[in-house]
Scaffold this motif. Structure first.
Motif, PDB file in Angstrom:
ATOM      1  N   TYR A 267       0.977  -1.051   0.207  1.00 17.80           N
ATOM      2  CA  TYR A 267       0.014  -0.068  -0.008  1.00 17.80           C
ATOM      3  C   TYR A 267       1.041   1.375  -0.075  1.00 17.80           C
ATOM      4  O   TYR A 267       1.556   1.376   0.859  1.00 17.80           O
ATOM      5  CB  TYR A 267      -0.855   0.024   1.241  1.00 17.80           C
ATOM      6  N   ILE A 268       1.039   2.130  -0.933  1.00 17.37           N
ATOM      7  CA  ILE A 268       1.870   2.964  -1.253  1.00 17.37           C
ATOM      8  C   ILE A 268       1.809   3.939   0.029  1.00 17.37           C
ATOM      9  O   ILE A 268       0.688   4.288   0.474  1.00 17.37           O
ATOM     10  CB  ILE A 268       1.614   3.693  -2.646  1.00 17.37           C
ATOM     11  N   GLY A 269       2.856   4.450   0.397  1.00 16.42           N
ATOM     12  CA  GLY A 269       2.998   5.198   1.639  1.00 16.42           C
ATOM     13  C   GLY A 269       3.225   4.450   2.863  1.00 16.42           C
ATOM     14  O   GLY A 269       3.391   5.082   3.959  1.00 16.42           O
ATOM     15  N   GLY A 270       2.713   3.378   3.067  1.00 16.95           N
ATOM     16  CA  GLY A 270       2.804   2.599   4.271  1.00 16.95           C
ATOM     17  C   GLY A 270       2.124   3.383   5.206  1.00 16.95           C
ATOM     18  O   GLY A 270       0.925   3.605   5.379  1.00 16.95           O
ATOM     19  N   GLY A 276       4.104   4.823  11.272  1.00 12.15           N
ATOM     20  CA  GLY A 276       5.168   4.653  10.478  1.00 12.15           C
ATOM     21  C   GLY A 276       6.211   5.802  10.368  1.00 12.15           C
ATOM     22  O   GLY A 276       5.898   6.854  10.147  1.00 12.15           O
ATOM     23  N   CYS A 277       7.528   5.625  10.410  1.00 12.30           N
ATOM     24  CA  CYS A 277       8.286   6.415  10.291  1.00 12.30           C
ATOM     25  C   CYS A 277       9.821   6.062   9.867  1.00 12.30           C
ATOM     26  O   CYS A 277      10.938   6.337  10.710  1.00 12.30           O
ATOM     27  CB  CYS A 277       8.470   7.481  11.857  1.00 12.30           C
ATOM     28  N   SER A 293      -0.774  10.118  -3.989  1.00 10.10           N
ATOM     29  CA  SER A 293      -0.733   8.747  -4.798  1.00 10.10           C
ATOM     30  C   SER A 293      -1.826   7.833  -4.069  1.00 10.10           C
ATOM     31  O   SER A 293      -2.244   6.859  -4.656  1.00 10.10           O
ATOM     32  CB  SER A 293       0.732   8.193  -4.850  1.00 10.10           C
ATOM     33  N   LEU A 294      -1.840   8.113  -2.712  1.00 11.87           N
ATOM     34  CA  LEU A 294      -2.849   7.171  -2.063  1.00 11.87           C
ATOM     35  C   LEU A 294      -4.172   7.273  -2.428  1.00 11.87           C
ATOM     36  O   LEU A 294      -4.944   6.486  -2.294  1.00 11.87           O
ATOM     37  CB  LEU A 294      -2.749   7.754  -0.598  1.00 11.87           C
ATOM     38  N   LEU A 295      -4.492   8.484  -3.163  1.00 12.45           N
ATOM     39  CA  LEU A 295      -6.030   8.711  -3.510  1.00 12.45           C
ATOM     40  C   LEU A 295      -6.337   7.895  -4.633  1.00 12.45           C
ATOM     41  O   LEU A 295      -7.400   7.234  -4.737  1.00 12.45           O
ATOM     42  CB  LEU A 295      -6.038  10.167  -4.113  1.00 12.45           C
TER      43      LEU A 295
END
Length: 549
Positions: A267-270, A276-277, A293-295
């Motif tokens: 899942y792009i962006g995690g 998450g960091c 991109s998540l959209l």
């Protein structure tokens, strides 16, 4: 507009209404946004608490479910307590009105976007780029900014996103976590995002960013790049590219012309908008335009990658994971290409998660190699050679003698390389469909990567390094900048690379060695690490790296 397939595919995920060939906000949302755009003297929004109330009112007008109370408390915590008073006053006096005016114009920005997309030589309109559908979306930075304001205001509908394997895009979860389980890195992730909005409210960037789903189809359809089987890799005579081992420095700071690898979640962006960091999430914080991109990009499958070109960096930072901190403004000096994109090329590839011993199986080696190959391959350039071959035109020199036997490409696949150094001497007819490829093709772009699929994902660093090397070489990338981040397992990577190159191994040779090593690991014929198994005489440090379970 009602007949546009691209718009109709993304419309269920937008907060707008389409009626009578026009996009618009519901009138109550317009009223709230107009008040916000006039500043706190009109809107009375001068605190995080009241900001959350205005967001709740807009969500009610859009018939979206109420946010958890801790989201509102998170907004209040950040803007009323964590942000200093002067910065908070400026945020509500100057930034929020500018952002509100921008999002008011979202319908107009989208209509202009689709008009420009109609004039493009390829399909570039905002749409759902579903799995197994290669394609590209080209967005202006202004439109991206408006969409990100929608995410800040939590206006995107979320009810149908999970069913379509789309990650959440509203920022509510970030502020909820900030309140429910405060962590310093959550505060500083929020600071990065707020800094982005402060910057664009002062001066709106005027470039473009492209978002591309790259696919290696499982079956060769005759006009597409097919998913390589093990036999392809075994027989490859491609030369191995130059590899430079770098122990210090960060991928995003490299100054060469290179694809910068995002060690991605499928899942792009995690966890960018959550807890998450690490590498991917940090990149999304300092280059917030990646978040868009998540959209429209659902989860990646095994034969897919995502490439994003042009995302501007806005923030400096220090630390990593729990020590991550926003460190002030960053002025991005990257030049732009002929499409108006900054020459920052980020490719997201997701590795196997917690693979354990199965990572040594041939099918897992194949999966990881093809995943990297999909990300590193310039699909347009592969098509360029194929098309010119068919038309009996002269080919420009390739960077090496890499074989592409058995590969063809789809025209919708990629614009992953830029045009500033593109060849201008190709004897192509002006009316050929390849003309636009000529302008954006470049064979000089390498790969900047590191310990992909290792660390939290549990991969074998030595095996992953070799996999990326052979994938980049087969993809005709002329060089690899390999950042080891001082990982002890890779202390001897440079020596191993030098030995392999001295023996003039091909991609096929390296692949076959990996397969044999994997077989011996699985059969417990060896417990040695790859480098020691390959070169027993190589002096390893007294502290042996730990084997994956």
């Amino acid at each position: 507009m009602e007949t546009r397939e691209d718009l109709l595919s993304i419309l269920p995920f937008l907060p707008l209404i389409l009626r009578s060939s026009a996009l618009f906000w519901p009138p109550p949302v317009v009223e709230t946004l107009r008040d916000l755009s006039e500043g706190p003297d009109v809107s009375n929004v001068n605190s995080g608490r009241l900001f959350a109330v205005a967001i709740a009112d807009m969500r009610d007008s859009l018939r979206l479910p109420s946010l958890q109370s801790s989201v509102s408390l998170g907004f209040s915590l950040f803007f009323d307590e964590l942000m200093n008073r002067n910065s908070a006053e400026k945020w509500f006096r100057d930034v929020v009105p500018t952002l509100s005016g921008l999002v008011l114009r979202l319908p107009t920005l989208l209509e202009t976007h689709y008009q420009l997309a109609d004039d493009s030589k390829m399909e570039t309109g905002l749409r759902l780029l579903n799995f197994q559908q290669p394609g590209l979306v080209l967005l202006s930075q202004e439109l991206i900014a408006a969409l990100l304001v929608c995410a800040l205001f939590c206006l995107f509908p979320s009810s149908n996103r999970e069913d379509n394997l789309l990650p959440p895009i509203n920022f509510d979860n970030l502020f909820r976590l900030l309140y429910e389980s405060y962590d310093l890195n959550l505060e500083h992730k929020s600071k990065c995002i707020v800094h982005y909005f402060e910057r664009i409210s002062v001066e709106m960037p005027r470039g473009y960013v492209s978002y591309e789903r790259k696919v290696l189809p499982q079956k060769n359809g005759g006009s597409e790049i097919s998913y390589p089987e093990a036999g392809f890799w075994s027989k490859s005579t491609a030369s191995l590219s130059h590899i430079e081992v770098i122990s210090s420095g960060l991928i995003e700071d490299q100054s060469m012309e290179a694809l910068e690898v995002d060690f991605a979640n499928k899942y792009i962006g995690g966890g960018a908008l959550g807890r998450g960091c690490v590498q991917e999430e940090i990149r999304f914080m300092i280059n917030p335009e990646l978040i868009v991109s998540l959209l429209f990009l659902p989860a990646m499958e095994d034969n897919e990658a995502i490439e994003i070109i042009g995302a501007e960096r806005f923030s400096s930072y220090s630390g990593y994971a729990s020590s991550f901190q926003f460190a002030g403004d960053y002025s991005d000096k990257k030049t732009t290409d002929k499409m108006g994109r900054r020459q920052t090329r980020i490719v997201a590839i997701d590795a196997l998660c917690f693979p354990g011993r199965r990572q040594y199986k041939e099918k897992c080696l194949l999966r990881e190699t093809n995943k990297a190959f999909c990300g590193f391959l310039d699909h347009f350039r592969t098509e360029l050679y194929h098309a010119l071959d068919e038309e009996n035109h002269q080919l420009p020199d390739r960077p090496d003698q890499v074989s592409t036997d058995g590969f063809t490409a789809t025209k919708d696949a990629s614009t992953s390389v830029q045009g500033e150094n593109s060849p201008t001497d190709l004897p192509m007819k002006e009316d050929t469909n390849m003309e636009h490829l000529r302008r954006y093709s470049d064979c000089k772009i390498g790969v900047a990567t590191g310990n992909w699929g290792c660390g939290a994902f549990g991969g074998d660093p030595q095996v992953k390094a070799m996999i990326q090397w052979l994938a980049a070489s087969q993809a005709q990338r002329p060089f690899i900048l390999y950042h080891t981040f001082r990982l002890k397992d890779l202390e001897k990577l440079g020596d191993v690379v030098e030995w392999i190159r001295a023996h003039q191994w091909s991609v096929g040779d390296l692949w076959n060695i990996l397969v044999e090593y994997g077989r011996q690991r699985l059969c417990t014929e060896t417990s040695d690490h790859l480098f020691k198994w390959l070169l027993p005489s190589l002096e390893l440090s007294s502290d042996e790296p730990s084997c994956p379970p």
